[in-house]
Design a protein around this motif. Structure first.
Motif, PDB file in Angstrom:
ATOM      1  N   ALA A 151       0.826  -1.212   0.000  1.00 55.47           N
ATOM      2  CA  ALA A 151       0.000   0.000   0.000  1.00 55.47           C
ATOM      3  C   ALA A 151       0.861   1.263   0.000  1.00 55.47           C
ATOM      4  O   ALA A 151       0.645   2.176  -0.815  1.00 55.47           O
ATOM      5  N   VAL A 152       1.827   1.331   0.904  1.00 53.27           N
ATOM      6  CA  VAL A 152       2.676   2.527   1.007  1.00 53.27           C
ATOM      7  C   VAL A 152       3.491   2.714  -0.269  1.00 53.27           C
ATOM      8  O   VAL A 152       3.627   3.832  -0.789  1.00 53.27           O
ATOM      9  N   GLN A 153       4.034   1.612  -0.785  1.00 54.18           N
ATOM     10  CA  GLN A 153       4.848   1.708  -1.999  1.00 54.18           C
ATOM     11  C   GLN A 153       4.013   2.178  -3.187  1.00 54.18           C
ATOM     12  O   GLN A 153       4.464   2.997  -3.990  1.00 54.18           O
ATOM     13  N   THR A 154       2.789   1.677  -3.288  1.00 56.38           N
ATOM     14  CA  THR A 154       1.901   2.104  -4.370  1.00 56.38           C
ATOM     15  C   THR A 154       1.544   3.581  -4.241  1.00 56.38           C
ATOM     16  O   THR A 154       1.602   4.340  -5.222  1.00 56.38           O
ATOM     17  N   ILE A 155       1.185   4.002  -3.038  1.00 60.91           N
ATOM     18  CA  ILE A 155       0.809   5.398  -2.809  1.00 60.91           C
ATOM     19  C   ILE A 155       1.970   6.341  -3.125  1.00 60.91           C
ATOM     20  O   ILE A 155       1.799   7.357  -3.811  1.00 60.91           O
ATOM     21  N   LEU A 156       3.156   6.005  -2.650  1.00 65.49           N
ATOM     22  CA  LEU A 156       4.320   6.860  -2.893  1.00 65.49           C
ATOM     23  C   LEU A 156       4.635   6.932  -4.380  1.00 65.49           C
ATOM     24  O   LEU A 156       4.980   8.007  -4.906  1.00 65.49           O
ATOM     25  N   ASN A 157       4.541   5.789  -5.070  1.00 72.25           N
ATOM     26  CA  ASN A 157       4.830   5.790  -6.508  1.00 72.25           C
ATOM     27  C   ASN A 157       3.846   6.679  -7.268  1.00 72.25           C
ATOM     28  O   ASN A 157       4.255   7.485  -8.124  1.00 72.25           O
ATOM     29  N   ILE A 158       2.558   6.568  -6.958  1.00 68.79           N
ATOM     30  CA  ILE A 158       1.551   7.381  -7.643  1.00 68.79           C
ATOM     31  C   ILE A 158       1.772   8.861  -7.341  1.00 68.79           C
ATOM     32  O   ILE A 158       1.633   9.725  -8.227  1.00 68.79           O
ATOM     33  N   MET A 159       2.140   9.169  -6.104  1.00 71.88           N
ATOM     34  CA  MET A 159       2.374  10.564  -5.737  1.00 71.88           C
ATOM     35  C   MET A 159       3.591  11.129  -6.459  1.00 71.88           C
ATOM     36  O   MET A 159       3.601  12.302  -6.852  1.00 71.88           O
TER      37      MET A 159
END
Length: 413
Positions: A360-368
């Motif tokens: 979840a964190v990795q996905t959110i950071l990548n999208i941001m």
């Protein structure tokens, strides 16, 4: 005095194979003793069915990720490797190995991981030290150990090691997690060790990710809330300092923060990747330009098979396609949390929490990063971005969650 004789009382002797349980009712036995190896199937392998929704979501994301990896990478692969299929073939091989590892891990008893905590901790620390001195020639970055034509990225292994180590520690000292020493100092020391070594690789994004994973496990294991949020406040203050004074970071990281703050900063250098990512996203519109029809992947978005692959996804599949993929990630996270809640073993629950927090964190950071919401930190998108060690470790972790889901799905009779 009665002449009637009463039969002697018989007491059931405890079986040598019975399992010890702690007061909370958790099963802390790893392998039953005094039992022939031929009868250890229930100890080595997990019974029960896997969680089908979680497995289906994993395979859906992996399949879409492979398709988008090929679509986004073939121009770059042809230009720089002389083979349009270069990245796809290698990623497909890694994915197949990862799926086998996932299926094997899903059958193994997750309690065996308790035995592996200390050896894995030692091996990971050694690899993180080795990569600082023996690594591929990638400028200032010291992230990959070359091995016979392939590379190993120790930081990808470190993510799982942190999860496993903290899950074992926090479940063992669960009743003491409110105390500052057990709940803050010791787990933070474990996190700091890994974050420090990864930061020395010039891998700021993974440093942030590992910290977030560790903090998630600490919070869910019942650490002192007041001290935890004081720590969060300190982190926020540090982030604010970095934004105000980017030069306190390493050169490459400070430059990226400046490029994020000033949209006109070095458009052909530090801003090039982000600007072309935004062009790709904007070009996609609602329904996209069609699978394979991206223009920005033709050497405008640098290395589109890596951190900025989501920008090509948005260009080709549009807003609705990108939203569907994000929905699959969200459902995977929600299903993982449900598995963690259903499992009564704290060790297993914390492992699942750590793994789904990582995704979840990795996905959110990548999208941001791709949308220029935060500075470019160079963080990969799970299941999509190219990387052998990353995809194999990720699928193995999915297998561990599936193994735990077998335990969660068992019904007491």
């Amino acid at each position: 005095m009665s002449d009637r004789l009463e039969p002697p009382k018989r007491y059931k002797q405890p079986s040598s194979t019975s399992q010890r349980r702690d007061p909370s009712g958790e099963d802390n036995t790893i392998i039953k003793k005094n039992k022939p190896l031929s009868f250890l199937k229930s100890d080595i392998f997990t019974l029960g069915g896997i969680d089908i929704p979680f497995f289906a979501l994993t395979m859906a994301l992996l399949t879409i990720g492979l398709v988008m990896l090929f679509s986004s990478s073939y121009p770059y692969a042809l230009q720089h490797r002389g083979d349009s299929y270069y990245f796809f073939k290698r990623q497909l091989l890694f994915a197949l190995v990862g799926v086998v590892a996932m299926l094997l891990a899903s059958k193994l008893n997750y309690k065996l991981l308790k035995i592996a905590v200390k050896p894995l901790f030692a091996v990971t620390v050694i690899l993180l030290v080795v990569v600082l001195f023996y690594h591929t020639n990638q400028g200032d970055f010291k992230r990959w150990i070359p091995i016979s034509g392939f590379t190993l990225q120790p930081s990808d292994i470190a993510k799982f090691t942190v999860i496993l180590t903290l899950a074992a520690y926090c479940s063992k000292y669960y009743d003491k997690m409110k105390r500052p020493i057990h709940g803050i100092v010791i787990p933070l020391s474990i996190i700091a060790l890994f974050c420090g070594l990864i930061f020395m690789e010039h891998h700021l994004s993974c440093t942030i990710l590992v910290f977030c994973i560790g903090a998630s496990i600490m919070f869910c294991s019942g650490t002192n809330e007041k001290l935890f949020f004081v720590g969060v406040g300190v982190i926020v203050a540090v982030i604010a300092l970095v934004i105000l004074k980017p030069d306190v970071l390493m050169h490459y990281a400070g430059e990226r923060v400046e490029a994020w703050l000033d949209k006109d900063f070095d458009p052909t250098g530090a801003r090039w990747q982000t600007n072309n990512s935004l062009y790709a996203i904007g070009s996609g519109g609602l329904f996209g330009v069609g699978l394979g029809n991206s223009k920005q992947k033709f050497l405008y978005v640098s290395e589109p098979q890596n951190d900025f692959i989501f920008s090509i996804v948005c260009e080709e599949l549009g807003f609705f396609g990108a939203a569907l993929i994000l929905l699959l990630f969200a459902l995977l996270f929600i299903r993982g949390i449900q598995i963690a809640i259903k499992c009564k073993d704290k060790f297993a629950s914390l492992i699942v929490i750590g793994i789904v927090a990582q995704v979840a964190v990795q996905t959110i950071l990548n999208i941001m990063v791709v949308t220029d919401t935060i500075p470019n930190t160079g963080i990969a998108l799970p299941f999509f971005s190219y990387g052998g060690t990353a995809i194999m470790m990720l699928l193995f972790e999915m297998g561990v969650v599936l193994s735990i889901s077998r335990k969660s799905n068992q019904k007491k009779v």
